[in-house]
Design an enzyme around this catalytic site. Structure first.
Site, mmCIF file in Angstrom:
data_model
loop_
_atom_site.group_PDB
_atom_site.id
_atom_site.type_symbol
_atom_site.label_atom_id
_atom_site.label_comp_id
_atom_site.label_asym_id
_atom_site.label_seq_id
_atom_site.Cartn_x
_atom_site.Cartn_y
_atom_site.Cartn_z
ATOM 1 N N GLY A 61 0.782 -1.221 0.000
ATOM 2 C CA GLY A 61 0.000 0.000 0.000
ATOM 3 C C GLY A 61 0.819 1.277 0.000
ATOM 4 N N ASP A 103 -2.532 -5.598 -1.434
ATOM 5 C CA ASP A 103 -2.302 -7.024 -1.227
ATOM 6 C C ASP A 103 -3.064 -7.574 -0.022
ATOM 7 O OD1 ASP A 103 -0.661 -5.747 0.655
ATOM 8 O OD2 ASP A 103 1.205 -6.530 -0.169
#
Length: 513
Positions: A95, A256
């Protein structure tokens, strides 16, 4: 979820996941059979690291792109050999980090690495200016000094010119690769939610917050949902990889952790929580609505968005980065050890010899983790780890105790008890840490799948292409396709005294800066 529906084909279908972690990347082909079971085949894996540049610590974008193309070429060859046509490609990454691109085809500003030391001072300046309570109320995001908001402020105030160019777009890392694959400059919602710039109640940009900081908002594209069709591969990508004109690119839960949480094979009738275990550990629960209470803010819990409108209510924990850094330091010193050997040496080491508060910033600095552990042990009158096994065991036991501390806080803030913890991700391959975690939290643990991120990526593509109907069906496929490991606490192994010791260390914030 915005999906591109096609006629349902119950024959075997191939989906391709490009899955970037903060230490390694991989490309995997998922074969979804006629009986709706998934087999995952890794066709390409590589390591990568950020690179120091005059402008700061950067991700090596050309290396990442070259490895992506190589992986897609391998995936294309795998599908041809298998006799199955690939349907779709999806990308997920870590991120917060982003780049600036200018349509139709120029990269204006490369992506910085979130570990760039230039971000923390700016983060503190923003918090002092707006107040932590206002920031949390607007975004519901845990304060981390490298959040996208603080990166945005630092980069814009230092060099505003690129942000004002015509047709410039801010793209998070997975959006950047989707753009390289398709030419479409779109921003997916789950990755956008990591950056402390999105309103978790609406799933749209918090323009009030951004305007207070006088940040340009024209560069922010309207977020799209996982499952959205992004179109075909660019002709040059088709030619380079051998993937045909029928292959689409589908927006996955491109953070993810969002993909990993989607792949939790949870029984909907149980009260469950999750631990996405990897370079970072993310421990939390899946909620129907964000929780923006003062208690949540005080506990450093974050409200990130997930699949099907869910909220990933979680706390970021240091994770196995600690062990990865020990390994890297050993390699630089000429001692190359694999993770299996590191874990074996930890298993043989004396238990509970030394503990560290894993969340302390002193242990987040690259290249000096071993020295930081030694210094902290001396300052707190604990034995200094002398062997590799003692170092690694110190990190693993401390992580397990931090998981217990975080789970207790999660239950207090959420107002409910969780009966089982699901561990997903590559960290689930560390059986010693799994056992420590089970005993530390004193409740059952279910481990698997280890490739949860790729699995969630692949199966969300299947939802987007119309093969699976919804998130519940996705999780049934995971449960039917995975050999899960179930652990129960050892009644003879009481971690309570060690928890109290760990809490006293964690709450003292005694580690050196």
């Amino acid at each position: 979820m915005n999906t591109q529906r096609e006629p349902t084909d119950m024959t075997e279908q191939a989906y391709i996941a490009v899955d970037f972690g903060a230490e390694s990347g991989r490309v995997a082909v998922g074969l979804l059979g006629a009986n709706d079971t998934l087999s995952l085949h890794e066709v390409h894996r590589f390591r990568h690291e950020p690179v120091p540049m005059p402008d700061g610590l950067m991700w090596d974008l050309t290396h990442l792109w070259q490895e992506t193309l190589s992986g897609l070429t391998e995936a294309s060859a795998f599908c041809r050999a298998r006799g199955v046509a690939p349907v779709s490609v999806g990308v997920d990454t870590w991120g917060v980090d982003f780049a600036l691109v200018q349509r139709p085809g120029g990269i204006v500003q490369l992506p910085h690495c979130y570990r760039d030391p230039g971000f923390p001072p700016v983060a503190q300046h923003v918090v002092d200016r707006l107040g932590s309570a206002a920031l949390y109320e607007a975004t519901g995001i845990q304060f981390l000094p490298f959040n996208s908001l603080f990166q945005f402020v630092e980069r814009f105030e230092r060099a505003p010119e690129p942000f004002g160019l015509n047709d410039t777009r801010l793209l998070f890392m997975p959006d950047l690769f989707n753009w390289l694959l398709t030419g479409q400059a779109r921003v997916e919602r789950t990755i956008a939610s990591t950056g402390q710039m999105l309103d978790p109640r609406t799933g749209r940009w918090s323009e009030t917050l951004l305007n207070k900081l006088q940040l340009p908002t024209a560069i922010l594209a309207e977020p799209i949902d996982p499952g959205t069709d992004l179109g075909p591969l660019l002709p040059e990508v088709q030619k380079r990889t051998g993937l045909g004109t029928g292959v689409r690119v589908t927006a996955t839960p491109s953070h993810d952790t969002a993909s990993a949480v989607a792949a939790v094979p949870a029984d909907p009738d149980t009260a469950w929580c999750y631990l996405s275990s990897g370079t970072w550990s993310l421990l939390g629960a899946e909620l129907d609505q964000p929780r923006l209470t003062q208690a949540a803010a005080a506990a450093d819990f974050t409200n990130e968005l997930g699949v099907a409108g869910k909220t990933r209510f979680l706390r970021n924990i240091a994770g196995l980065w600690l062990v990865q850094e020990i390994r890297r330091q050993l390699e630089r010193g000429g001692q190359a050890l694999g993770y299996a050997e590191l874990t074996a040496q930890a298993a043989a080491a004396e238990p509970f010899r030394t503990l560290i508060p894993v969340q302390d910033p002193a242990f987040a600095r690259p290249g000096v983790v071993v020295e930081s552990i030694h210094r902290y042990a001396r300052q707190t009158d604990q034995p200094v780890p002398e062997s590799v096994g003692q170092l690694v065991r110190c990190c693993l036991e401390s992580l397990a105790l931090e998981y217990r501390r975080t789970l207790d806080t999660l239950e207090d803030v959420a107002g409910s008890r969780f009966d089982v913890l699901h561990i997903v991700g590559g960290g689930g391959n560390n059986q010693l840490l799994n056992r420590m975690t089970c005993d530390a939290i004193d409740r059952p643990v279910v481990v698997g799948p280890s490739e949860a991120t790729a699995t969630g990526n692949l199966l969300t593509q299947a939802i987007g292409r119309g093969r699976l109907p919804d998130l519940a069906a996705l999780r049934r496929v995971v449960a039917d396709s995975t050999e899960l490991v179930r652990l129960t606490p050892d009644p003879s192994d009481d971690w309570s005294p060690h928890l109290q010791r760990y809490l006293s260390l964690a709450e003292a914030h005694a580690a050196p800066a």
